[in-house]
Write a protein that holds these residues in place. Structure first.
Motif, PDB file in Angstrom:
ATOM      1  N   PRO A  85      44.606  23.924 -85.159  1.00  0.00           N
ATOM      2  CA  PRO A  85      43.291  23.742 -84.517  1.00  0.00           C
ATOM      3  C   PRO A  85      42.323  24.854 -84.897  1.00  0.00           C
ATOM      4  N   LEU A  86      41.064  24.488 -84.998  1.00  0.00           N
ATOM      5  CA  LEU A  86      40.025  25.444 -85.341  1.00  0.00           C
ATOM      6  C   LEU A  86      39.809  26.391 -84.173  1.00  0.00           C
ATOM      7  N   ASP A  87      39.673  27.677 -84.485  1.00  0.00           N
ATOM      8  CA  ASP A  87      39.492  28.681 -83.436  1.00  0.00           C
ATOM      9  C   ASP A  87      38.258  28.341 -82.593  1.00  0.00           C
ATOM     10  N   SER A  88      38.390  28.539 -81.296  1.00  0.00           N
ATOM     11  CA  SER A  88      37.326  28.154 -80.367  1.00  0.00           C
ATOM     12  C   SER A  88      36.038  28.918 -80.618  1.00  0.00           C
ATOM     13  N   ARG A  89      36.154  30.131 -81.175  1.00  0.00           N
ATOM     14  CA  ARG A  89      34.950  30.920 -81.441  1.00  0.00           C
ATOM     15  C   ARG A  89      34.090  30.282 -82.529  1.00  0.00           C
ATOM     16  N   ILE A  90      34.684  29.389 -83.305  1.00  0.00           N
ATOM     17  CA  ILE A  90      33.925  28.633 -84.301  1.00  0.00           C
ATOM     18  C   ILE A  90      33.622  27.231 -83.778  1.00  0.00           C
ATOM     19  N   ALA A  91      34.650  26.586 -83.214  1.00  0.00           N
ATOM     20  CA  ALA A  91      34.494  25.207 -82.757  1.00  0.00           C
ATOM     21  C   ALA A  91      33.428  25.075 -81.664  1.00  0.00           C
ATOM     22  N   ASP A  92      33.299  26.102 -80.792  1.00  0.00           N
ATOM     23  CA  ASP A  92      32.380  26.029 -79.662  1.00  0.00           C
ATOM     24  C   ASP A  92      31.020  26.656 -79.956  1.00  0.00           C
ATOM     25  N   ASP A  93      30.839  27.118 -81.175  1.00  0.00           N
ATOM     26  CA  ASP A  93      29.567  27.763 -81.529  1.00  0.00           C
ATOM     27  C   ASP A  93      28.876  26.929 -82.610  1.00  0.00           C
ATOM     28  N   THR A  94      27.799  26.279 -82.258  1.00  0.00           N
ATOM     29  CA  THR A  94      27.115  25.388 -83.209  1.00  0.00           C
ATOM     30  C   THR A  94      26.584  26.143 -84.419  1.00  0.00           C
ATOM     31  N   LYS A  95      26.287  27.405 -84.238  1.00  0.00           N
ATOM     32  CA  LYS A  95      25.776  28.207 -85.359  1.00  0.00           C
ATOM     33  C   LYS A  95      26.839  28.385 -86.431  1.00  0.00           C
ATOM     34  N   TYR A  96      28.056  28.752 -86.015  1.00  0.00           N
ATOM     35  CA  TYR A  96      29.129  29.003 -86.979  1.00  0.00           C
ATOM     36  C   TYR A  96      29.822  27.717 -87.421  1.00  0.00           C
ATOM     37  N   PHE A  97      29.918  26.732 -86.533  1.00  0.00           N
ATOM     38  CA  PHE A  97      30.626  25.495 -86.852  1.00  0.00           C
ATOM     39  C   PHE A  97      29.994  24.785 -88.047  1.00  0.00           C
ATOM     40  N   LEU A  98      28.701  24.898 -88.183  1.00  0.00           N
ATOM     41  CA  LEU A  98      28.001  24.249 -89.277  1.00  0.00           C
ATOM     42  C   LEU A  98      28.509  24.720 -90.638  1.00  0.00           C
ATOM     43  N   TYR A  99      28.899  25.994 -90.727  1.00  0.00           N
ATOM     44  CA  TYR A  99      29.325  26.575 -92.005  1.00  0.00           C
ATOM     45  C   TYR A  99      30.836  26.743 -92.119  1.00  0.00           C
ATOM     46  N   PHE A 100      31.557  26.792 -91.005  1.00  0.00           N
ATOM     47  CA  PHE A 100      32.988  27.074 -91.028  1.00  0.00           C
ATOM     48  C   PHE A 100      33.819  25.960 -90.394  1.00  0.00           C
ATOM     49  N   GLU A 101      33.359  24.733 -90.554  1.00  0.00           N
ATOM     50  CA  GLU A 101      34.052  23.604 -89.924  1.00  0.00           C
ATOM     51  C   GLU A 101      35.504  23.503 -90.374  1.00  0.00           C
ATOM     52  N   ASN A 102      35.768  23.777 -91.655  1.00  0.00           N
ATOM     53  CA  ASN A 102      37.133  23.661 -92.185  1.00  0.00           C
ATOM     54  C   ASN A 102      37.786  25.027 -92.416  1.00  0.00           C
ATOM     55  N   TRP A 103      37.351  26.000 -91.677  1.00  0.00           N
ATOM     56  CA  TRP A 103      37.840  27.377 -91.832  1.00  0.00           C
ATOM     57  C   TRP A 103      39.317  27.481 -91.438  1.00  0.00           C
ATOM     58  N   LEU A 104      40.107  28.180 -92.256  1.00  0.00           N
ATOM     59  CA  LEU A 104      41.513  28.387 -91.954  1.00  0.00           C
ATOM     60  C   LEU A 104      41.848  29.877 -91.823  1.00  0.00           C
ATOM     61  N   ARG A 105      41.429  30.658 -92.802  1.00  0.00           N
ATOM     62  CA  ARG A 105      41.727  32.090 -92.806  1.00  0.00           C
ATOM     63  C   ARG A 105      40.543  32.842 -93.421  1.00  0.00           C
ATOM     64  N   ALA A 106      40.456  34.116 -93.112  1.00  0.00           N
ATOM     65  CA  ALA A 106      39.483  34.997 -93.758  1.00  0.00           C
ATOM     66  C   ALA A 106      40.195  35.759 -94.874  1.00  0.00           C
ATOM     67  N   LEU A 107      39.559  35.825 -96.037  1.00  0.00           N
ATOM     68  CA  LEU A 107      40.170  36.445 -97.207  1.00  0.00           C
ATOM     69  C   LEU A 107      39.169  37.382 -97.865  1.00  0.00           C
ATOM     70  N   ASP A 108      39.620  38.606 -98.154  1.00  0.00           N
ATOM     71  CA  ASP A 108      38.724  39.551 -98.808  1.00  0.00           C
ATOM     72  C   ASP A 108      39.556  40.609 -99.535  1.00  0.00           C
ATOM     73  N   GLY A 109      38.941  41.207-100.528  1.00  0.00           N
ATOM     74  CA  GLY A 109      39.601  42.270-101.277  1.00  0.00           C
ATOM     75  C   GLY A 109      38.983  43.619-100.963  1.00  0.00           C
ATOM     76  N   THR A 110      39.783  44.664-101.081  1.00  0.00           N
ATOM     77  CA  THR A 110      39.289  46.015-100.841  1.00  0.00           C
ATOM     78  C   THR A 110      40.114  47.009-101.641  1.00  0.00           C
ATOM     79  N   HIS A 111      39.601  48.217-101.787  1.00  0.00           N
ATOM     80  CA  HIS A 111      40.322  49.287-102.475  1.00  0.00           C
ATOM     81  C   HIS A 111      40.774  50.316-101.450  1.00  0.00           C
ATOM     82  N   LEU A 112      42.082  50.606-101.464  1.00  0.00           N
ATOM     83  CA  LEU A 112      42.642  51.622-100.579  1.00  0.00           C
ATOM     84  C   LEU A 112      42.917  52.892-101.373  1.00  0.00           C
ATOM     85  N   LEU A 113      42.630  54.033-100.758  1.00  0.00           N
ATOM     86  CA  LEU A 113      42.865  55.316-101.402  1.00  0.00           C
ATOM     87  C   LEU A 113      44.345  55.461-101.753  1.00  0.00           C
ATOM     88  N   ALA A 114      44.640  55.897-102.976  1.00  0.00           N
ATOM     89  CA  ALA A 114      46.026  55.997-103.441  1.00  0.00           C
ATOM     90  C   ALA A 114      46.358  57.449-103.808  1.00  0.00           C
TER      91      ALA A 114
END
Length: 211
Positions: free
Chosen positions: A152-181
């Motif tokens: 099921p779609l998270d309620s913070r998206i499903a119940d918000d018309t602003k976000y639902f318009l763009y994230f209707e089929n949202w499953l996960r958030a994915l992003d890349g970053t650099h960690l200090l090594a």
């Protein structure tokens, strides 16, 4: 007079055409049948890879494969045990196949570079690359747990018309970053990023409740 002129001209023209045709045939024969052997190194890629695996310094393996030797051997064994990638009839080992693939994607070596290193024709190098690529595309299905489309779609998206318009089929958030090594000095150059400091590139995926 005119007849003699044109007769001599035709004879000269015929002779020139015959000479030209003879040159073309000779050149074709030289290119197609009198080839000078190019890939003549008798030991070939298998000896090179075996020497690299069994007796080389770990740093050398990392430079050649772009991954640690232990990971290289583990991946080779997994591919052999779980996927259709097998040793070829001409003793083209899985280690060789994987090494060729990694040198193309990790070191950006050209087909000709690999012909010289492994002593195989360019067509063979290309065939091996696509064989390993097709094999690795199966890898994620066996090692990565993908999100369930029926989740099921998270309620913070499903119940918000602003976000639902763009994230209707949202499953996960994915992003890349650099960690200090913090790394041993021998491998520092491999981890220096374009901004000049040492980092490990990380791709992160998370659910809404982890954000």
């Amino acid at each position: 007079m005119d007849e003699q002129f044109w007769s001599d001209h035709k004879a000269q023209n015929d002779t020139s055409q015959e000479a030209c045709l003879l040159n073309i045939i000779t050149e074709y024969n030289t290119i197609m049948y009198d080839k000078l052997a190019c890939l003549t190194f008798s030991l070939g890629g298998e000896v090179y890879i075996q020497e690299l695996i069994t007796s080389a310094h770990p740093q050398r393996c990392l430079e050649v494969f772009s991954i640690d030797l232990k990971i290289f051997l583990t991946l080779s064994s997994w591919l052999e045990d779980n996927i259709i990638l097998k040793q070829s009839r001409n003793h083209f080992s899985i280690h060789q196949k994987l090494a060729i693939f990694l040198q193309i994607v990790g070191k950006r070596n050209s087909n000709w570079d690999l012909q010289e290193t492994f002593q195989y024709l360019g067509a063979t190098i290309s065939l091996v690359f696509y064989e390993v690529l097709a094999t690795l595309l199966i890898l994620h299905k066996k090692t990565i747990t993908l999100p369930n489309a029926s989740e099921p779609l998270d309620s913070r998206i499903a119940d918000d018309t602003k976000y639902f318009l763009y994230f209707e089929n949202w499953l996960r958030a994915l992003d890349g970053t650099h960690l200090l090594a913090h790394l041993p000095s021998v491998i520092v150059p491999l981890y220096r990023n374009r901004k000049g400091w040492l980092s490990q590139n990380v791709l992160g995926v998370c659910r809404m409740d982890l954000m």
